[in-house]
Write an enzyme that holds these catalytic residues in place. Structure first.
Site, short mmCIF file in Angstrom:
data_model
loop_
_atom_site.label_atom_id
_atom_site.label_comp_id
_atom_site.label_asym_id
_atom_site.label_seq_id
_atom_site.Cartn_x
_atom_site.Cartn_y
_atom_site.Cartn_z
CD1 TRP A 283 -7.00 5.77 -1.49
CD2 TRP A 283 -4.59 6.75 -1.88
NE1 TRP A 283 -5.87 4.84 -0.81
CE2 TRP A 283 -4.42 6.07 -0.35
CE3 TRP A 283 -3.91 7.65 -2.32
CZ2 TRP A 283 -3.19 5.62 -0.55
CZ3 TRP A 283 -2.33 7.57 -1.59
CH2 TRP A 283 -2.60 6.75 -0.82
CE1 TYR B 62 -4.14 1.32 0.02
CE2 TYR B 62 -3.57 2.57 2.01
CZ TYR B 62 -3.99 2.03 1.15
OH TYR B 62 -5.61 2.99 0.89
#
Lengths: 374, 374
Positions: free
Chosen positions: A306, A73
């Site tokens: 996001w 991530y």
């Protein structure tokens, strides 16, 4: 062997009786959660004048938390000695509901013990029992708005994402349409509920499954205008015949995608000229494949969204959105579903602490650790 | 057999000696140009008071013209009896340089015989010798700006596209970078020349070929900052090592793509966070494949650009752009290359007319029919 090592630190702790003992999941290197996670307990001093003492009531396990532990991530927590004297470590978890247990002298006008709050930013490590936080690290809630801790604990990721996808990608008016895949995901369900409230219509794509009619019925009951399976979506003749009937001249201005691959490509075909698709996940593990004609001649636009980045760039707007969502929960617009609670008493030993988290991680669907305090 | 049929109409014409005889390529159904194109000649009356009489000096053959004949292009010309009494037909060709030969009474203040002009909109059929046009169908040029008819004949498609791609997708400042594939295409070369003028830097991708160093040198001489082959682009280690060296902290804010497929995917990897890619062609015949992480975590945006649509929606801005490009040509900023002229005398018979066009269509690269009048 690994499990034994994982919770060794618990039993070795020597605590000062005047300090609270906090417990946390921690990791010091990236990898498979079962391999790299371990438990830690550590003495927590009282909060400073500019902090509040908190205890976590409920800490969700989101897919992005797992990806963070795996090291895949882009947003990573710092590794520090704060929770583990043996080696630099981080506490996983980005979302969580906490209760304020003590208030530093300079914050007494802002907070009261017993108040609920959620995290104002990411990478603060919510997979723990207790912590001390600065004022800019939390957003206080009004707990009377929430039917249960679940709605409060899960409001900062999925409903925020759904809200932003509906409101910040393209201008949508009442009666406009969107098409989304993963409609049974937490974001998908929040989008259906919010869309009903905003007056938008949705075409919702779910994976085919044995109990598909039951799931369709559930999404219809939440406000979905149309629910179809991915197999129905792939049937172009059937889709061409039906999309016009469903929309009755309404425009499909927005696509919301967490699957990518072929499903996203097919959805794009039924979006109107000039529409935008926002991708917030890639469950198919396939890239988004866009026929060039849809770009050039249909003027479709493809974006990503996001929520982590949005929050960090818009902290004031994020705080306002949390409070708006709180009111939508109070009004019954948003209701959580599909969650599974895992009880974890503060008094649990290291092995139980570790195994409860690992069981929750292995669970299909949204898991929430519910901490219990005696 | 087909060719014989194709130009039969020419010899059968009986013309009125008081009218001009115009000659055109025409088609009445969509298909392979060699199968569906035929020649027609037809009497053209003098222009009305609100028209000008024109003769075409040069008519380029663009890929989109061929796609239109094939019926695979979303914009289609109307089929009418205007040029062919036997069946509804259309004249292909959307771009062209014409000379005004006569001016209707009401337009005498606007135009003078001998003036050059280009088309103000598409689907007006430029693969013909003569026509009468209304004032809103043409944009008059100042012929003293042009070193040759080539620059004037080819300004409305490729330089307009390149200009819009550089100026209308993302805000670009001096020193900013873009990356483009098909850099040796007409649009690519115009983009290199315009970028030099605007102070933008370009990474240009071309297909590998035997004489690649010579082509690289040509593009460098036009103002390209960097020229690489598609094979070099695919070498990620080499690219990662070099992109930073080239850009020296400058940002790659824009991608310009006429290839799509793997080349576009690779280009996207070297664009900066928040950058946009605009696709205006799909020479690889592959869809644009976008890794989901580039959408979500790198916030890249993917758009298409279709100059035909832009012109039809922004006619005033288009006219201003034509005149701006005329001045850029006058100043030596834009120079045409890679074109091949095919001479076609007005007096040519049907077979010659047909074969000249078909030869030009079969030519690799940009072909321009140059009509000659005695």
């Amino acid at each position: 062997m690994l499990a034994a090592k994982a919770f060794r630190q618990f039993s070795n702790m020597t605590s000062n009786p005047t300090q609270t003992l906090a417990k946390a999941m921690v990791f010091s290197e990236f990898g498979n959660p079962r391999d790299v996670l371990r438990t830690a307990s550590y003495p927590l001093p009282g909060c400073s004048d500019n902090e509040v003492s908190v205890r976590y009531l409920a800490s969700p396990i989101n897919p992005s938390d797992i990806n963070q532990i795996q090291g895949v991530y882009p947003s990573r927590p710092p590794f520090t000695y704060d929770v583990s004297p043996s080696k630099p470590s981080a506490v996983p978890g980005n979302e969580g509901l906490l209760e304020i247990t003590g208030v530093g002298k300079n914050l007494e006008k802002l907070y009261t013990p017993g108040q609920w709050a959620v995290m104002a930013s990411t990478n603060l490590g919510t997979w723990r029992t207790r912590n001390n936080l600065a004022s800019n690290q939390l957003i206080a809630l009004d707990k009377t708005a929430f039917p249960s801790i679940v709605e409060a604990a899960t409001l900062t990721v999925n409903p925020c994402t759904a809200y932003c996808l509906l409101k910040k990608i393209v201008p949508m008016n009442k009666g406009d349409w969107f098409i989304q895949d993963g409609a049974n995901s937490m974001v998908g369900i929040a989008a259906i509920q919010l869309a009903k409230h905003f007056g938008y219509n949705s075409i919702n794509v779910i994976r085919n499954r044995p109990d598909v009619d039951q799931l369709k019925q559930k999404l219809y009951s939440m406000g979905a205008a149309v629910v179809i399976t991915d197999e129905e979506l792939m049937n172009r003749a059937w889709m061409k015949e039906n999309v016009g009937k469903w929309t009755q001249g309404g425009k499909v201005k927005l696509g919301i995608d967490c699957v990518s691959g072929r499903v996203a490509t097919e959805m794009a075909k039924y979006m109107n000229e000039g529409a935008s698709m926002a991708t917030y996940g890639g469950m198919s593990r396939q890239p988004l494949a866009v026929p060039v004609s849809l770009l050039i001649f249909k003027n479709l636009q493809f974006h990503g969204f996001w929520v982590t980045k949005w929050k960090s760039e818009n902290p004031k707007e994020y705080e306002a959105l949390v409070l708006e969502i709180q009111e939508l929960i109070r009004d019954g617009v948003l209701r959580s579903t599909n969650t599974k609670l895992f009880d974890l008493p503060e008094s649990a030993d290291g092995k139980t602490f570790y195994e409860t988290f690992l069981d929750a991680i292995d669970q299909h669907g949204k898991s929430i650790i519910q901490f219990r305090y005696d």
